[in-house]
Design a protein around this motif. Structure first.
Motif, PDB file in Angstrom:
ATOM      1  N   GLY A 286      52.689  90.707  84.597  1.00  0.00           N
ATOM      2  CA  GLY A 286      52.347  90.944  85.997  1.00  0.00           C
ATOM      3  C   GLY A 286      53.380  91.824  86.689  1.00  0.00           C
ATOM      4  N   CYS A 287      54.661  91.643  86.360  1.00  0.00           N
ATOM      5  CA  CYS A 287      55.724  92.495  86.926  1.00  0.00           C
ATOM      6  C   CYS A 287      55.526  93.945  86.512  1.00  0.00           C
ATOM      7  CB  CYS A 287      57.097  92.048  86.430  1.00  0.00           C
ATOM      8  SG  CYS A 287      57.611  90.440  86.955  1.00  0.00           S
ATOM      9  N   VAL A 288      55.287  94.152  85.237  1.00  0.00           N
ATOM     10  CA  VAL A 288      55.125  95.511  84.727  1.00  0.00           C
ATOM     11  C   VAL A 288      53.882  96.156  85.328  1.00  0.00           C
ATOM     12  CG1 VAL A 288      54.774  96.892  82.637  1.00  0.00           C
ATOM     13  CG2 VAL A 288      56.378  94.991  82.606  1.00  0.00           C
ATOM     14  N   VAL A 289      52.794  95.398  85.435  1.00  0.00           N
ATOM     15  CA  VAL A 289      51.549  95.921  86.016  1.00  0.00           C
ATOM     16  C   VAL A 289      51.773  96.277  87.488  1.00  0.00           C
ATOM     17  CG1 VAL A 289      49.198  95.289  86.674  1.00  0.00           C
ATOM     18  CG2 VAL A 289      49.994  94.849  84.365  1.00  0.00           C
ATOM     19  N   ALA A 290      52.513  95.460  88.218  1.00  0.00           N
ATOM     20  CA  ALA A 290      52.787  95.752  89.630  1.00  0.00           C
ATOM     21  C   ALA A 290      53.590  97.040  89.775  1.00  0.00           C
ATOM     22  CB  ALA A 290      53.534  94.584  90.274  1.00  0.00           C
ATOM     23  N   VAL A 291      54.565  97.240  88.907  1.00  0.00           N
ATOM     24  CA  VAL A 291      55.352  98.478  88.961  1.00  0.00           C
ATOM     25  C   VAL A 291      54.479  99.672  88.580  1.00  0.00           C
ATOM     26  CG1 VAL A 291      57.273  99.719  87.890  1.00  0.00           C
ATOM     27  CG2 VAL A 291      57.565  97.349  88.599  1.00  0.00           C
ATOM     28  N   LEU A 292      53.661  99.520  87.542  1.00  0.00           N
ATOM     29  CA  LEU A 292      52.784 100.621  87.131  1.00  0.00           C
ATOM     30  C   LEU A 292      51.775 100.968  88.220  1.00  0.00           C
ATOM     31  CD1 LEU A 292      52.074  99.788  83.406  1.00  0.00           C
ATOM     32  CD2 LEU A 292      53.355 101.725  84.295  1.00  0.00           C
ATOM     33  N   GLN A 293      51.323  99.973  88.943  1.00  0.00           N
ATOM     34  CA  GLN A 293      50.350 100.233  90.006  1.00  0.00           C
ATOM     35  C   GLN A 293      51.001 100.988  91.156  1.00  0.00           C
ATOM     36  OE1 GLN A 293      49.651  98.897  93.318  1.00  0.00           O
ATOM     37  NE2 GLN A 293      47.782 100.115  93.284  1.00  0.00           N
ATOM     38  N   ALA A 294      52.284 100.819  91.350  1.00  0.00           N
ATOM     39  CA  ALA A 294      52.977 101.468  92.458  1.00  0.00           C
ATOM     40  C   ALA A 294      53.441 102.888  92.125  1.00  0.00           C
ATOM     41  CB  ALA A 294      54.180 100.632  92.879  1.00  0.00           C
ATOM     42  N   VAL A 295      53.448 103.247  90.853  1.00  0.00           N
ATOM     43  CA  VAL A 295      53.965 104.546  90.416  1.00  0.00           C
ATOM     44  C   VAL A 295      52.796 105.478  90.110  1.00  0.00           C
ATOM     45  CG1 VAL A 295      55.269 105.689  88.586  1.00  0.00           C
ATOM     46  CG2 VAL A 295      56.047 103.508  89.474  1.00  0.00           C
ATOM     47  N   ARG A 296      52.907 106.721  90.559  1.00  0.00           N
ATOM     48  CA  ARG A 296      51.883 107.727  90.238  1.00  0.00           C
ATOM     49  C   ARG A 296      52.178 108.259  88.842  1.00  0.00           C
ATOM     50  NH1 ARG A 296      48.257 110.307  92.938  1.00  0.00           N
ATOM     51  NH2 ARG A 296      49.085 109.707  94.952  1.00  0.00           N
TER      52      ARG A 296
END
Length: 184
Positions: free
Chosen positions: A45-55
């Motif tokens: 979930g942490c990694v997905v949240a970071v990936l969702q915030a990065v273009r």
């Protein structure tokens, strides 16, 4: 910002189905002992949240191509983070638990049960803390913007009160006299 569809497909492929680059080249799991999955899912979930915030993909790339590229990049990042970083964290926790439990005089079955549940608890706590810090850090720019706007409103109110309350601070009889003088 990565598309939610690309993230969803990447999580489905990597974490649910179990397709991983790492496992193709080096067969095996993170630890030799069966370990609880809740901490790993929280870290995902942490990694997905970071990936969702990065273009990940610049604008102007066709939709289907961008979706394929984002999905493959998300799978790669998930795989890299989970197999390299989370496996290290899990391994450190496991070594610490075994080191502490070897001091305790318990039989083998109790040792295995204590080992499993202690690792489940510690990895879950670590996963929750990492998720909380990640979500807090990702919300920081919006929170700063909101705080700045709130501060500007408060300054505007205080300045308006100082400037415009001074004009209305005249005594009421003086206003009535000027109104009577004007009417006369």
């Amino acid at each position: 910002m990565a598309r939610l569809s690309a993230l969803g497909v990447a999580v489905l492929l990597h974490s649910v189905i179990g397709i991983s680059y790492y496992y193709f080249f080096k067969m095996g799991r993170c630890s030799t002992e069966p370990s609880p999955l809740l901490g790993s899912w929280l870290f995902t979930g942490c990694v997905v949240a970071v990936l969702q915030a990065v273009r990940l993909i610049p604008r102007g790339v066709p939709n289907f191509t961008a979706l394929l590229l984002e999905t493959s990049m998300c799978c790669f990042v998930l795989d890299l983070m989970l197999t390299k970083l989370w496996c290290r964290i899990e391994g450190l926790v496991h070594c610490a638990i075994v080191g502490v439990l070897q001091i305790c005089p318990v039989d083998d079955d109790s040792f295995l049960a204590y080992e499993y549940w202690t690792q489940a608890t510690l990895t879950t706590v670590i996963g929750v803390c990492l998720l909380w810090v990640t979500l807090w850090a990702l919300a920081l720019p919006q929170r700063l913007r909101d705080e700045l706007q709130s501060w500007r409103r408060a300054c505007h109110r205080q300045l308006s009160r100082i400037l415009f309350n001074g004009m209305e601070a005249r005594p009421a009889p003086a206003r009535q006299e000027s109104a009577l003088n004007f009417a006369a």
